[in-house]
Each structure stands twice: as structure tokens, then as C-alpha cells.
Scaffold this motif. Structure first.
Motif, short mmCIF file in Angstrom:
data_model
loop_
_atom_site.label_atom_id
_atom_site.label_comp_id
_atom_site.label_asym_id
_atom_site.label_seq_id
_atom_site.Cartn_x
_atom_site.Cartn_y
_atom_site.Cartn_z
N UNK A 486 35.48 94.92 60.66
CA UNK A 486 36.46 94.80 61.74
C UNK A 486 35.98 93.83 62.81
N UNK A 487 34.68 93.88 63.12
CA UNK A 487 34.21 93.15 64.28
C UNK A 487 33.80 91.72 63.97
N UNK A 489 35.88 89.65 63.38
CA UNK A 489 36.90 88.89 64.13
C UNK A 489 36.36 88.32 65.44
N UNK A 490 35.28 88.92 65.92
CA UNK A 490 34.68 88.41 67.15
C UNK A 490 34.32 86.94 67.00
N UNK A 492 35.92 84.82 64.82
CA UNK A 492 37.01 84.06 64.19
C UNK A 492 36.97 82.59 64.58
N UNK A 539 41.47 91.97 58.49
CA UNK A 539 42.22 90.72 58.60
C UNK A 539 41.38 89.46 58.65
N UNK B 145 34.78 98.63 69.71
CA UNK B 145 34.21 97.30 69.84
C UNK B 145 33.61 97.19 71.23
N UNK B 489 41.94 82.08 69.69
CA UNK B 489 41.22 82.82 68.64
C UNK B 489 39.93 83.44 69.16
N UNK B 490 39.42 82.89 70.24
CA UNK B 490 38.20 83.46 70.82
C UNK B 490 38.39 84.94 71.14
N UNK B 492 40.64 86.95 69.50
CA UNK B 492 41.29 87.65 68.38
C UNK B 492 40.95 89.14 68.39
N UNK B 493 39.67 89.39 68.52
CA UNK B 493 39.21 90.75 68.36
C UNK B 493 39.60 91.61 69.56
N UNK B 496 43.13 92.55 69.03
CA UNK B 496 43.18 93.68 68.08
C UNK B 496 43.05 95.00 68.80
N UNK B 546 49.67 90.73 61.93
CA UNK B 546 49.06 91.82 61.14
C UNK B 546 49.13 93.15 61.87
#
Lengths: 788, 788
Positions: A486-487, A489-490, A492, A539, B145, B489-490, B492-493, B496, B546
Motif C-alpha cells: 500500500x505504501x 504509492x509514497x 509513485x 494500485x 501511513x 502524484x507526490x 498519491x498516497x 488514498x 480506483x
């Protein structure tokens, strides 16, 4: 003579060299012709679109020129990372002056014609980007997205004890989170076995539209911050070139001495703690030496000089004269000879050969890349009598393989594992039989697996792990990042930039392929029963597949033997980003090692031992990708086959997700013929997928049988619950999957209807049981594959 | 009496209250029955699956108890943010003890029966998560997170001058990038008009598997780091409870005094600079008061106490006795009365009513939410004679609207704009006619739009902007984040986690909806001609969709009037994440304001003025979403209609991307009937899309006419080039789009073949022109819509 051989003559030459670099920088931004101003500057010599960043450029030219001096003086092995990034003209100008640019781009000769090309190509269609880019000699760090320079710098010097990375950090970039924590990299750097990073915090005071925080903090507070991070700060502050040259030169002498002394002490007497590495704070005006005031507004020293201080064009004809005066202020006639070449007496200031920062092989890591010495992964295989008869933790098995990868490459010192505090949690602890976690801070009695030197580095920052690994790979080594799914994405956005770098470098002939960036995502969405909803997000795969097909690879090995085969492949590969998603909890093992190798080589395949359509077309295809979906699919198949033996089921398992795409879209993609052969042209396909279900549709929408494809996957339902209940919440469990088959095959008739009712009852029973006991029913926990 | 009324009696009571909280925490992790240990503890009383994090919990209980004291003593308005997150048991225990838990969950009564429920539900299927979660009273910050606690804390206190957020920062979390830069938030906090954050850095020394960096830095270096960040650190260090109670209590007295003095000074004498806000370093053993040694291994004070220090079960029966001894060490019989309720003399230590941190309305922001006072967006509309006849910057027009949103809500002080240094670059500068950028650091002569108070806050950290905005929204206010599209995108998480929070809170009856999180992504992929490949990534939309359909909304307004309508809607909405992608460069305007409102309300629609299929079915549908795709589509339509007047073209524009999904998937989704009516059941559809083309396929794969849908979008091709060439590189330009139509309609015959050749010639001409001149052909630059 001032000190350390810093004669006035040398300082004057340094200044001349700096003026040459500044001249070439301004020329790149503005001129399309008349590069040496042989004729009076006119509008027709100026580009129609002015793109570029002047603000940071003169400061970076200043740094580069002074680094050249200490490289020569002390025979340093040094590369340059430009954090501010947009100062592309500086790096291009300096590599041109030192000659490395022309070696890579022979067309851009060191004469007037070459200079004209150098100017025109900059920020011009078909030319080169405005920031430091893969095209720039000597670069391992792209300007663009900010924040990763210092992590890249430390990654580059791990296991490179002779290398020094001069890392220029913009004061804008310094505000980002990744950069703010990257200072702590010093706690992980071994002064004996690793190289050194020289951070140069460049305070030019402004971002695009605001002052920077660090520039306005005041001297004492900034010094405290740097000391708090563990560095010894040296300040070089001012705007008078002559004073600044002397100050910068003498500071660099001191700083190089400090680095050498720290390294000598550690290499002679052994490591003890985190040394106070030196760092430089360079405070110089933004747009230094550029126009001071234009149209009544101050430019130099303000954010108005960030991009283009003079905007030419018919609407501002007076600016042409200002530009000409600005360029002539560098006195090009004193710098270049008649042919347009830098005067020999200045050219000799630059280092020679591979000591030039534009030609240092560490900045083109592929040429230093040595293949890993690989153990035979088959020796770590799980063996068992029949599919599903033993349970193992897939990542635990992999850990043993990785342990021996570490052992075999101990002498090469070119393999590292990075993780945000999760290598043990991801069940890779076997690696600690062969190595430790590198940690230079104090070690206490109850600490485990910490040492001043080790192949694993852990910090609770995905940004740092990613940045270090990128720096390590870009300088020609190998590695792996293991993380919670999950993380990840940090990072991405960091993945984006690295994938773009890989794509661009494929088209640059002098850049050699580097080792692939390998992600091992364990602790995945389906087994966050411990942590719940916040830890559930599969994702990253979706994100990754948006990048160029020739760069990205995604693997979902269903068991330990497949994971071994996949990881062996990934560690041998170059120039990809490989994403491997694997389970860490004990789970059934399906394929013997030979079958696993065959399956992973194909990337996708029918599992005949689980299917009963051997004598013809199946009635339904049950496909799966990922360890938990595979388990649930097989359990559903078993229910169905035991209850409805006349139903012909084909089981297809997908390891290499890119196989699903058309071959026109991805080099791994199956041909339509092969796809149709596997998935049929007209039978229902129930696809149990590890991630978000739409991804499968996205990959397969062009396939013949797409209308019959029904995908189950994660749909953002989850909490802290039992492992099996996670599947239930998302309709991915065996009972739902079996029901999906029945619902789509009305011809199955009344026995199927009875089975469907039984499946509903099972789900009800499951809910009751976990509410009472908090764990899965024994029937679920002890389920075994029984068919043969 | 020690000091400030800290009698021994009070300190003993604080200790008893702390023991009660610790007892309840251990009970939650372990017990399913026998909550007050009325009978000897047996295996059957213990949960089958032990999930939870003990390590951080006793320290957080300690903090909470002491904060209760100062809240009462000084009548503070305070909420608590738990950065370490996994210490869920602590927050649940304390809100239960203070009574707020039972008010929200009346089933969980303050007696033995309620305590049994409290214990069983924790980390149990159908129960509550193991970490601080939306379900936890008093929380605006989910544990999971790590890294955002301090940003959330500052976001919460902006414009809340009476609020203090006690922000507990784990030393693991402190290693993350976002947290490392969040300390700099103090440069943006106005001590007069904003509240205060009290950071409590909790050094318990260990993460899951490693010591923490900050705990091993040494006292002086850590103090220097905190001073460097601009804080005045106070250290509370030790392990003897009695000593620690006295030290913590007296430190909190000092610290509250410092906060009040800073605020008094600023509110009386005005702001001057960044005050040295106090912060606390609390160093206490990990797993404090838990088992010291188990099976010969030290537990307390090591990372072995991170999760479950005793793993019960049949395999370790001796642990049952250890657990019982541990729980009895808190002497529950001295804490709870016969009914199982906390003794009254202890209960009175907690604050009353809304002063309880579990009941503070700021932690349930929806109940404080006041709608924005909105100007009439129609008044900012661009007016023009015919479609495409004038060019405007869409975001510049929006800036005027936002300026007046700021003006109208100046008194309410509940609207803020956050940006990573890009509000001006995104052409929203009109807002600076009404406000400034808030900035407490020194301001110099050439700075623009900086002031100690302002509605805009800019720092070069997307993480900070996102975290601040989330904290601001979660406490009941409104806001907007504007950013470059690629670099969003930085976060993104972070997106989420916020989307997951919104999803979860929908199902919690006592949580009220909060204002939507609005992203304005200007400076998008198609107009990075200035910055090139690194700045090109439209994939944030892919990432967003998503998440749960009921939470996410994506808008692609094609012109300024549509952008006004969309943004008006977004600012009025609640509990969504709205993503709005808009252009900033001057571009043709298509819809008058009435048409724009109608179009945006529908979200998708036929543009009849551009179509020529009025008298029947079209031959082809040309669809578009996004400003540049719309422009290129209309230009292609014009070429086609002028050259092939018999060709019937329908133009469909999509503003609300979710309209494309089936209505079963998203509440905005079109019915199949409506979709088929727009896109036909059997005609080719050429779809020009702003983002990655696969996203359109993913959204539409179930639609009748999907097989005829051909999507052009960004396919990772780009560099620094002209605006039009970006479209050409990705086959999204007018010439390619027109060719796409011709290629799919062979019946068009020889005139179409001639047109196709002409289009190819155009592309060739374009390439020649930009290579020579570096800008687009006049024909492209001056193109106008000419049909009526």
C-alpha cells in the motif's frame, strides 16, 4: 599567494572561466545565431520562444568551476548532482568547456559553429531539455521534480569509497519532504567502505514566486539545523565575485581536508559513530551577474530572475540592447579565441579525461555494471508430493536465496537491499544470516543485526529507500526495494521520474543500460488483516503500467518456487522497472520447481493438474493472478468439481501481467491467437485478480472474448478482520467465485442451484463464526487441495 | 505542594488514571472476556488472534492524562493528534475513561458489561481497527501511513486562534520526509489569528525492527535540530513513573505558559517574525510498564514490545500467568468500582463536556462546517460573439472568481488556498488583489504579496500543502489545492488515506460530512512545452478513480465558463474529492455561460453548433475531454467538414469523466440508453482524451459501442517542444484525429484519400517549421473556428 596555492592569477583565471560558463549559459537561453556577438545583436539572432532558468545558473557555474579546481588540486574522483535541476545551461556550458560534451556530441564542436549549435539546440524542438537531463553528460539526476538530489547522492557513494558526490541542493528543493529527511542519510554512510557526499546548499533566496524558507531563517538557526542534522556547516556568502572566489576556494580546501581526514580516521582506526561531515552553505544572489534592474524593477537577487530576466520580442526592443550589454559584460573576447574556442590557458583549468565531471564513468553507471554472481535458485526450491500439500511463506523462501546473492557478491560489493523498516516484517530475515543492517549511529545491547557495514539499509522513509536505490543503480550497481504494497504509492512520483529516465536513456547511444529497479511488494492488500483498511491498496500496478511498455514489468508469482524463478530473472535483467508482488504468510505451494520455471518463463499458462477440460473445450475458464486469488480460485474449483463433476473447468494462472496485453502494446503481450487458445473465444472467464479489477479490463479490452470476462478483485472494502474475510468482503473468496460460475451457466440446472444455496450458507456460517471467535472456521484454515 | 498546584495527591491520582488507561489498553489487545479479572485468567478469556501495538500505547496514555490536567487547569480548547497511529488502544481507553466514547457508542457502557464489549471489539472482526481511526472519538488523523500528523495539526489550527493541537509525533514517523519538512510549518503560523500546535516528539526508541534515528542522535544534536527548525525544546526523559509525572506536569505548565505568552504578545503588540514555539521531547521506554523480560529476552525498552509483547496460545501457557500478573500490576481493584466504573475521584480528573478531547467539536469538523458565501460565478463569465472567437486563460478567469470567494469569506475566515509555490504560475494571481500569502519569516523590499496574514499559503512541498488542507477541512473549513498536474502524484498516497477516511466516515453516524477536498491541476501535461518530459503525467486521474465511486469526482472543463461552473459546484459540495484539470494558457473559449452551466450540469453532451448530424445519425462521433483535446478535435472537425461536407460528424464533449462509467458503477454514470444515444450503438467514435487513453477504455468497456471506440491520449511521448507539437507527438493533434476518421470510413472514397495526403503534408510541414523556427506555424497559432 593567498593560501594553499591560491594565487591571484589563479583566482583571476577562475573568474574568467566562470564568465565563460555564464556567457555560454546566457547564449543558450537566448540566441539562435551570432553566438560570439561578431555583429551587433539584433532581434533576428534571438529565439522566438525563450525557455530556461537563469536564476540558479550562475551559482552553479561558480560551483562547477571551483570543483574543477579541487579535483585537479587533489586528484579527486567526483561527480556533480544538480538538485535545482532547471540550471541545465550551467551543466551544458561546463561540460562543453571541459570538452566532454563534444566527445558525446561530436557535432557540437568547440568552435564558433559548434557554439552556434550549442545555443540553438537548447530548449528548442528537436534539441535538448532546459534542465539537467539524461542527455546531459555527467548527470545521474534529472532536474524537474524536486527533492531527491541528496538521496541520489548518498545512493551513488555507497560502496564507492573513492567517490565524492558534490550535491548542489536548491533552497526551494530543500523545502520538500524527501530532501528534508535525506540529510539523515549520514547515519547510514560508512566512512571507510563508502564514499563521501559534499552537500552544497545553494541559498539563492527564491523559488518561482516566493522567498525560500531556508534563506530567511537567519544564519544561526540555519547553522543549528545543519548541526542538528549532524553536519559541520561552512558558509560562503556574498556577491562580490573576487571575494567570493577566494572564500569558496579556501572553503573547498578546508572541506576536502575534512573529508579526507574523516575517511583516513575511519579507514585507519575503524568507524566510530556518525562523523560530522562538512557541508557548504553558498549564499549568492539569484541571477548573479545578470541584469540588475529592468524597466524599473530589480531583477538580480529577486525571484524575477528565476526564469528569463529579459523577455525579448518586438514589444520590448530596448531589451535587445540590454541583453547585448549583459552578454558583453562577460568580455567574451577575452575568453574565446578567433575560432571560438576557449583560450588554452583557461581550458587547462579543467581536469583531464575521466576526472572531468562530465566524463566520470560513475555518472554513466551502465559502463561500470558487473553482472551479479547468482546462486542457482533451484537449490532453494520447496519440494512437496502434490500441489497444495505443504504451506510455506513465499518471501521466507526467497530470503534464503537473497541471503546467498548477498554472500556471492560480498567481494563485488554491488548489491544492496533497501527497505522502510520492513525487511524482517516482510519475512526476508534469512538475509541477516549473511549480513547486517548498515547503521552508523550508536548501537545498544538489545539491537539486532545492526553494524557499521551491511548490505541492508533501513530507514522509515520510502522516499529515502527509493532515492538511495536509484542512486545506487544509476552508478552501476544492483538492488532491491522491499516494502508494504500500500505504501509504495509514497514513491509513485519518484517511480515516474525514474521510468522516464530509463525511457529517455534508451535513445541516448552513449548511455549504457543499468540494472533494473526491483520492487518486492510483500505485506500486500489481502493480508492486512492485522492493519486494516489504511494498509490496503494494490494500485501501484495500475500506476506502473501507465509508463512505457518497454520499461515496465509486473509479476504476481503464486507461490515460492515461482517467486524464486521470477526474482532470479529480475535480478539478471537490465533497464526495467520490475514490480513483484508476493505473499509473506505461510500458504499452499502449487508448482514444483521445474513446473514453476516453465510457468514463469511462459508468464501465463493452463494449470492442467487443476483443470478437467483435458478432453475438449471447457465450460468455463477460471483465471487467477496473485497468491490469494490463486488459492481462492483453486478452492472454488475444488468445490465445483466435487459437486458438479460434469462441469469442465480450465484453470489459467497469470504470473506476468503484461502477457494479457496485446502483443502490439507490450513486448510480453500474447498474440491474439495464443490468448484465444487459453481463454477461449466464447466461454465465460471468471478472473480472480490481486489488484483492482478494472486493470484486467484495461489490459484485455481488445481481446476476442473480452465480453465474457468477469473480474473479481479489490474494490476498496476492508478492515481489520480475518484473512479469509478480506476475500469475502471483496467477493473474491471461493464461495463467491464458485457462485459466479453457477450464475453464468444456467444450463447447470438444479444440482448447481443446490450448490449455490450451500455456498450462501457457507458465507453465512463464516460470518457467524468470525463474529464469535475472531478467526476463520477450521474448514477454511485447514482447507487442502484434494483432487489429482 | 510542588509547584503550580501539583500536590502529591494530584500526582498520585494522575498515576492512578494512567494505570487505568494502561489497564484498559492491555485488556483491549488481549481479552475477549473476564475484563476485570474477577476470575483467574485462563486461555479461554484471551482472543484467538492478537493484533495491536502495545509499544507506543503507555506513552500516549501518559501524555493524554497529563493533557487532561492542563486542559482543566487552564481551560484549554485542545485536540489530540496521534502520529504513531498504531496506539489505538490508548485513545480508545482514554475517551472511554472520560466518557466521550460511551456517548458516541452507547452500547459500550461505563461498567463491566461495557468494558467487556470495549475489549472484545478491538481489532476483532466487526469491531474497530487497531489504530486511531475515524471511529475513534476525538480523532482527525488516522494511524496507518505515517508522516502527516504535524501537517494535519497545523492545518487544524489555521484560523482557529483559540485551539491548541497537541500533536504526538512518533520517532519512527519523524524519519519520513513529509514529517521532516512539516516542522517548518511554524514559518506560516500566525500567532495572533491562528491557534497553536504543541509538538510532542515521543522518543520511545524503536520502530518495528530498528532503533529510530532521532532517539540515537544524542541530546545536544536533537536539541540543535529542534532549535534549527525554530522551536524551543523541552525534554521530559526517564522511566520512573513518579519522577516522570512531576517532570511532565511541570513542563506542561511551562509550555502552556510559553504558548499563552507568544499569543498574548502577538495579539497585543502585533506579529513580528516566527516565534520560538515550545515543543516537548518525551523520552520514555517502548512498552513502558509492560513485561520487562519474557523467555529470557528483554521486552520493555526494545522493539520487541512494538506489537504484542506476550504471544499467548496453547504453545505458551506460561504466558497466561505473565499476562495476568502484568494486568494486575495496574491494581484494577483500586481504579474501578464494583460495577466496573472508574472511581469518581479519578473520573473528575478529566475535563468536562466539549473540553474533553474525545468530544471537542474541532475533531468532528462537519458539525462546525459553515457553507461558503459564494459570489455568482456567472458574473465572471467570458462573453463572446461566437464559439472560438476569443482566447482567454481559463485559470486567470477562475482567479477572479476565487478572489471574490476570498473577499466574501474574509469575515468567516474559513477558506484557504494552498499551493507548492504555483498559484501565480497557475495564473490565479487575481487572488492577490484580495489577499496575501501568509508568511511569518522576514519580508524584504522586493517580495510580493507576502504578509503575516493571508488566505494563500505556499511552500515548496506538495506534502505540506495536502496535509495542511486536509487538517483545515477535517476541522470544518473549506479549501483548494492548486498544483502542477504531474507533481500531484507526490501526494498519491496521502490522497488514498484521505479518500479512505471519507469512505469510512460515511458509515459513522456521529461524524458529519466535511467540505470536499478540491484539487485544481493547472499546468497540465499538454502545456509543458516549457518544462518537458519530466513535467508530463496525467495519471493522477487514473489513481483517483480506483477509490470508491461515492467519494471521487473528476472534471475536465474545456473552457473558462465551464471551469467557473465546475468550481462553483466543487466549492459547494461536501465529502468528495474533486479533481479539476484546467488550462492556464490563453485558449479559445467555446460556450457562453448559459450553455456552459447546462453542459456542466449534464456533465457530458453533444455540441450541436459544432456537429452537422442534426438531420439524422452521424457517420462518426468525435468525442473529447480536456481543453487541448477539445481544441484539436474542433480543428479536426473543421478540416473534415470543410473538405468533406457530406460527412456527418457529431461532437461530444465530456466535462464530468464519471459520466462515462455505467450508472451501476458510479452515481454520476450515464444509463446505457443515454450513453448509446450520445455515442451511437455502431458508429466509430474517435475520442481525444486529456489523459492516458486506457482510462477511457476502463470506464467504458461495458458500453454497447465499446468496440468502435478509438482513444487518443497521452502515451508518454514528450519533450521540450512547441505546444502543438506535444499533441503531434502523441497522435492527438487535429491532423491525426482527422486521419483517424478517414481511416475508419473507407466509404468516403477518393476525396478523403486526397485529404489524408494533405494532412500528412501538413504534419511534415509542421515538423520542418518548428525545427527551423522553434515555434508553431502561423496557421496553427492563428487557427480559428469558422463554421456556424
Amino acid at each position: 599567494m593567498t593560501c594553499d596555492g591560491l594565487t591571484n592569477e589563479l583566482l583571476l583565471k577562475l573568474d574568467a572561466y566562470w564568465r565563460a560558463a555564464n556567457y555560454l549559459s546566457v547564449g543558450q537561453i537566448y540566441l539562435r545565431s551570432n553566438p560570439l556577438l561578431r555583429e551587433p545583436l539584433a532581434l533576428e539572432h534571438i529565439k522566438a520562444r525563450l525557455l530556461g532558468h537563469w536564476g540558479t545558473t550562475p551559482g552553479q557555474n561558480f560551483i562547477y568551476v571551483h570543483l574543477n579546481r579541487v579535483i585537479k588540486q587533489y586528484d579527486l574522483n567526483m561527480i556533480y548532482i544538480s538538485g535545482p535541476g532547471h540550471g541545465g545551461p550551467a551543466l551544458v556550458a561546463n561540460t562543453y568547456l571541459e570538452g566532454s560534451y563534444t566527445e558525446f556530441y561530436p557535432d557540437v564542436t568547440q568552435d564558433e559553429a559548434g557554439m552556434a549549435k550549442l545555443f540553438k539546440q537548447f530548449s528548442f524542438p528537436g534539441g535538448i531539455p532546459s534542465h539537467v537531463a539524461p542527455e546531459t553528460p555527467g548527470s545521474i539526476h534529472e532536474g524537474g521534480e524536486l527533492g531527491y538530489s541528496l538521496s541520489h547522492a548518498f545512493g551513488a557513494v555507497f560502496d564507492n569509497p573513492e567517490l565524492i558526490v558534490a550535491c548542489v541542493i536548491g533552497d526551494g528543493e530543500a523545502e520538500t519532504g524527501p530532501l528534508a529527511t535525506a540529510w539523515h542519510s549520514n547515519k547510514f554512510l560508512n566512512p571507510a567502505s563508502d564514499g563521501a557526499v559534499l552537500p552544497i546548499l545553494h541559498l539563492n533566496g527564491f523559488k518561482i514566486a516566493n522567498p525560500t524558507i531556508l534563506a530567511r531563517m537567519g544564519h544561526d538557526q540555519l547553522a543549528a539545523l545543519m548541526r542538528g542534522y549532524g553536519y559541520e556547516p561552512f558558509f560562503v556568502e556574498g556577491d562580490d565575485p573576487a571575494t567570493m572566489h577566494l572564500l569558496m576556494a579556501s572553503t573547498l580546501d578546508t572541506v576536502v581536508g575534512r573529508i579526507k581526514e574523516i575517511q583516513r580516521a575511519a579507514r585507519t582506526d575503524g568507524c566510530s559513530g556518525v562523523p560530522a561531515w562538512p557541508m557548504i552553505v553558498l549564499r549568492s544572489p539569484k541571477g548573479w551577474t545578470g541584469p540588475k534592474v529592468v524597466d524599473g524593477l530589480q531583477i538580480e537577487g529577486t525571484c524575477r530572475s528565476h526564469q528569463i530576466p529579459l523577455t525579448e520580442g518586438p514589444e520590448a526592443p530596448s531589451h535587445v540592447a540590454l541583453l547585448e550589454a549583459w552578454m558583453r559584460s562577460y568580455r567574451p573576447e577575452e575568453l574565446f579565441d578567433e575560432s571560438g574556442r576557449l583560450l588554452a590557458e583557461l581550458a587547462e583549468l579543467a581536469p583531464r579525461g575521466e576526472r572531468r565531471m562530465g566524463a566520470n564513468p560513475h555518472a554513466n553507471g551502465g559502463i561500470l555494471l558487473k553482472a551479479l554472481r547468482m546462486p542457482d535458485f533451484r537449490e532453494y526450491a520447496v519440494s512437496f508430493a502434490s500441489p497444495g500439500s505443504v504451506d510455506r511463506s513465499d518471501t521466507q523462501v526467497l530470503g534464503q536465496f537473497l541471503r546467498d546473492v548477498i554472500k556471492l557478491n560480498e567481494a563485488q560489493r554491488n548489491f544492496r537491499i533497501f527497505s522502510p523498516d520492513e525487511t524482517a516484517s516482510n519475512r526476508l530475515s534469512a538475509v541477516f544470516e549473511a549480513t547486517s543492517k548498515q547503521w552508523l549511529a550508536p548501537i545498544e545491547a538489545n539491537d539486532e543485526h545492526l553494524a557499521a557495514e551491511g548490505r541492508v539499509i533501513e530507514m522509515l522513509s520510502e522516499h529515502q529507500c527509493e532515492g538511495w536505490l536509484e542512486g545506487y543503480l544509476l552508478t552501476g550497481r544492483h538492488g532491491l526495494l522491499n516494502s508494504y504494497e500500500a505504501f509504495i504509492h509514497i514513491v509513485d512520483s519518484m517511480f515516474n521520474q525514474h521510468a522516464k529516465w530509463l525511457k529517455e536513456t534508451r535513445d541516448i547511444p552513449w548511455r549504457r543500460p543499468i540494472a533494473s529497479l526491483n520492487y518486492l511488494l510483500a505485506s500486500h492488500v489481502w493480508r492486512q488483516d492485522h492493519n486494516g483498511f489504511t494498509h490496503q491498496d494494490p494500485g501501484f500496478i495500475d500506476h506502473v503500467v501507465n509508463k512505457k511498455a518497454e520499461i515496465v514489468r509486473v509479476y504476481l508469482p503464486p507461490d515460492a518456487n515461482c517467486l524464486l524463478s521470477v526474482m532470479d530473472h529480475c535480478l539478471r535483467s537490465t533497464h526495467y522497472v520490475n514490480v513483484v508482488v508476493a505473499g509473506k504468510h505461510p500458504a499452499p505451494q502449487w508448482l514444483g520447481i521445474d513446473a514453476a520455471v516453465a510457468h514463469c518463463s511462459a508468464g501465463i499458462g493452463m494449470w492442467e493438474w487443476a483443470s478437467n477440460d483435458q478432453d475438449g473445450e471447457p465450460d468455463v475458464v477460471m483465471a487467477c493472478a496473485g497468491d490469494v486469488p490463486t488459492l481462492e480460485t483453486l478452492a472454488a474449483v475444488q468445490y465445483l468439481r466435487q459437486s458438479l463433476p460434469e462441469l469442465k473447468i480450465r484453470v489459467v494462472n497469470v504470473v506476468d501481467l503484461m502477457k494479457l496485453q496485446p502483443s502490439s502494446e507490450h513486448p510480453h503481450g500474447l498474440s491474439d491467437y495464443d490468448f484465444d487458445t487459453l481463454f477461449t473465444k466464447n466461454k465465460h472467464v471468471i478472473f480472480a485478480f490481486h489488484g483492482y479489477p478494472w486493470l484486467i479490463h484495461r489490459l484485455t479490452y481488445r481481446r476476442t472474448n473480452h465480453a465474457n470476462l468477469h473480474v473479481r478483485g479489490y474494490k476498496e472494502e476492508g478492515t481489520i478482520t480475518t484473512p479469509f474475510d478480506m476475500a469475502v468482503l471483496n467477493d473474491l473468496d471461493r464461495f463467491h467465485l464458485a457462485t459466479d460460475v453457477i450464475d453464468r451457466l444456467p444450463q447447470l440446472g438444479s444440482r448447481a442451484a443446490h450448490l449455490e444455496q450451500a455456498l450462501r450458507d457457507k458465507l453465512f456460517e463464516h460470518r457467524q463464526y468470525i463474529n464469535e471467535y475472531g478467526e476463520d472456521m477450521p474448514e477454511i484454515q485447514n482447507w487442502k487441495w484434494e483432487l489429482s
